[in-house]
Design an enzyme around this catalytic site. Sequence first.
Site, PDB file in Angstrom:
ATOM      1  CE  LYS A  50      -2.496  -0.154   3.771  1.00  0.00           C
ATOM      2  NZ  LYS A  50      -1.945  -1.346   4.400  1.00  0.00           N
ATOM      3  NE  ARG A  56      -4.875  -0.046   9.966  1.00  0.00           N
ATOM      4  CZ  ARG A  56      -3.780   0.530   9.509  1.00  0.00           C
ATOM      5  NH1 ARG A  56      -3.821   1.693   8.932  1.00  0.00           N
ATOM      6  NH2 ARG A  56      -2.626  -0.083   9.605  1.00  0.00           N
ATOM      7  NE  ARG A 116       7.021  -2.831   6.738  1.00  0.00           N
ATOM      8  CZ  ARG A 116       5.716  -2.559   6.753  1.00  0.00           C
ATOM      9  NH1 ARG A 116       5.107  -2.163   5.649  1.00  0.00           N
ATOM     10  NH2 ARG A 116       5.016  -2.727   7.839  1.00  0.00           N
ATOM     11  NE  ARG A 148       5.747   0.097  10.271  1.00  0.00           N
ATOM     12  CZ  ARG A 148       4.590   0.261   9.656  1.00  0.00           C
ATOM     13  NH1 ARG A 148       4.561   0.714   8.410  1.00  0.00           N
ATOM     14  NH2 ARG A 148       3.453  -0.041  10.247  1.00  0.00           N
ATOM     15  NE  ARG A 158       1.270  -3.589  11.805  1.00  0.00           N
ATOM     16  CZ  ARG A 158       2.411  -3.729  11.134  1.00  0.00           C
ATOM     17  NH1 ARG A 158       3.395  -4.461  11.632  1.00  0.00           N
ATOM     18  NH2 ARG A 158       2.563  -3.157   9.985  1.00  0.00           N
TER      19      ARG A 158
HETATM   20  P1  AMP Z   1       0.254   1.657   9.085  1.00  0.00           P
HETATM   21  O1  AMP Z   1       1.524   2.367   8.787  1.00  0.00           O
HETATM   22  O2  AMP Z   1      -0.877   2.073   8.189  1.00  0.00           O
HETATM   23  O3  AMP Z   1       0.425   0.164   9.161  1.00  0.00           O
HETATM   24  O4  AMP Z   1      -0.188   2.134  10.553  1.00  0.00           O
HETATM   25  C1  AMP Z   1       0.646   1.908  11.683  1.00  0.00           C
HETATM   26  C2  AMP Z   1      -0.183   1.896  12.942  1.00  0.00           C
HETATM   27  O5  AMP Z   1      -0.842   3.162  13.121  1.00  0.00           O
HETATM   28  C3  AMP Z   1      -1.319   0.869  12.973  1.00  0.00           C
HETATM   29  O6  AMP Z   1      -0.872  -0.433  13.336  1.00  0.00           O
HETATM   30  C4  AMP Z   1      -2.224   1.496  14.016  1.00  0.00           C
HETATM   31  O7  AMP Z   1      -1.701   1.317  15.323  1.00  0.00           O
HETATM   32  C5  AMP Z   1      -2.138   2.975  13.693  1.00  0.00           C
HETATM   33  N1  AMP Z   1      -3.148   3.377  12.674  1.00  0.00           N
HETATM   34  C6  AMP Z   1      -2.900   3.844  11.427  1.00  0.00           C
HETATM   35  N2  AMP Z   1      -4.039   4.116  10.782  1.00  0.00           N
HETATM   36  C7  AMP Z   1      -5.043   3.820  11.635  1.00  0.00           C
HETATM   37  C8  AMP Z   1      -6.465   3.869  11.545  1.00  0.00           C
HETATM   38  N3  AMP Z   1      -7.086   4.281  10.419  1.00  0.00           N
HETATM   39  N4  AMP Z   1      -7.186   3.460  12.623  1.00  0.00           N
HETATM   40  C9  AMP Z   1      -6.579   3.057  13.754  1.00  0.00           C
HETATM   41  N5  AMP Z   1      -5.253   2.971  13.911  1.00  0.00           N
HETATM   42  C10 AMP Z   1      -4.470   3.359  12.850  1.00  0.00           C
END
Ligand code: AMP
Length: 240
Positions: free
Chosen positions: A10, A86, A123, A155, A166
């Site tokens: 993504k 999400r 990653r 990360r 996740r």
């Molecule tokens: P990502 O980089 O999109 O995988 O986001 C990293 C982390 O940020 C996720 O595992 C959540 O803890 C938080 N996060 C990001 N976007 C959202 C969202 N739309 N709703 C809730 N938590 C989010």
Amino acid sequence: MVLGKQGAGKGTQCVRLSHHFVVPHISTGEMLRAAVKSRSPLGLKAREMMDRGELLGDDIIMEMVGQRIAEPDARARGFILDGCPRTTHQAEMLADLLAPIDIDLTVDIEVPTAQVLRRLAGRRVCTDCGANYSVDAPPKVNWTCDMCGGEVVQRPDDTEEAIRRRLDLYEHETAPLIDWYDARDQLVRVNGVGSPDVVLRRIIRSLEQRQARRRGGSSRRRRRPESPEPASPTDGGPSN
Ligand code: AMP
């Protein structure tokens, strides 16, 4: 809006799409990581949840997104939304925020779970600009970002336990959005297996086909990828 499991590509595709269409890339994960780095009140609240792989509350996220999409660049040109919504509740809140229009289309990048697990384990990301690398495709110089010179690391939420959490949350909270947007004729499905260039071309072709159909006035729904093609033997490596 772009949907896909963690590791489906993504983040990589959103950056490329934002360059292609010259629109801002709005990533909730990136915004939260920036907040953590700056130790803002939001960052302090978010850090622990993020490290554990948990989702933050819908209200916090949608307030942050609401402020961002009200900024002049997003209002003028539109935007690519990455990592939000999400949950179906977030999708409803987003539709309210955007009313009377709605998001144009959702792209679901489809990659098998076994493959995203492999990608996530390898990653690595730049702590400054968020650029993605992998153990197989590292930066040129000693884990220093090729783009900005920042430090490239794993990360904190790419640990085995957080990845499991996740993906579990994705399956239960986020995957239902695929049917949610499909039922509204706002979904295209794209095969995400292949190099980033190959996947980008598939996405752009799907979007163009969808636009052409819309211009032609057809609202026929499909459940298959718009333009099926065999997966490339080369997998483009990890990304968000
Ligand atoms: P990502 O980089 O999109 O995988 O986001 C990293 C982390 O940020 C996720 O595992 C959540 O803890 C938080 N996060 C990001 N976007 C959202 C969202 N739309 N709703 C809730 N938590 C989010």
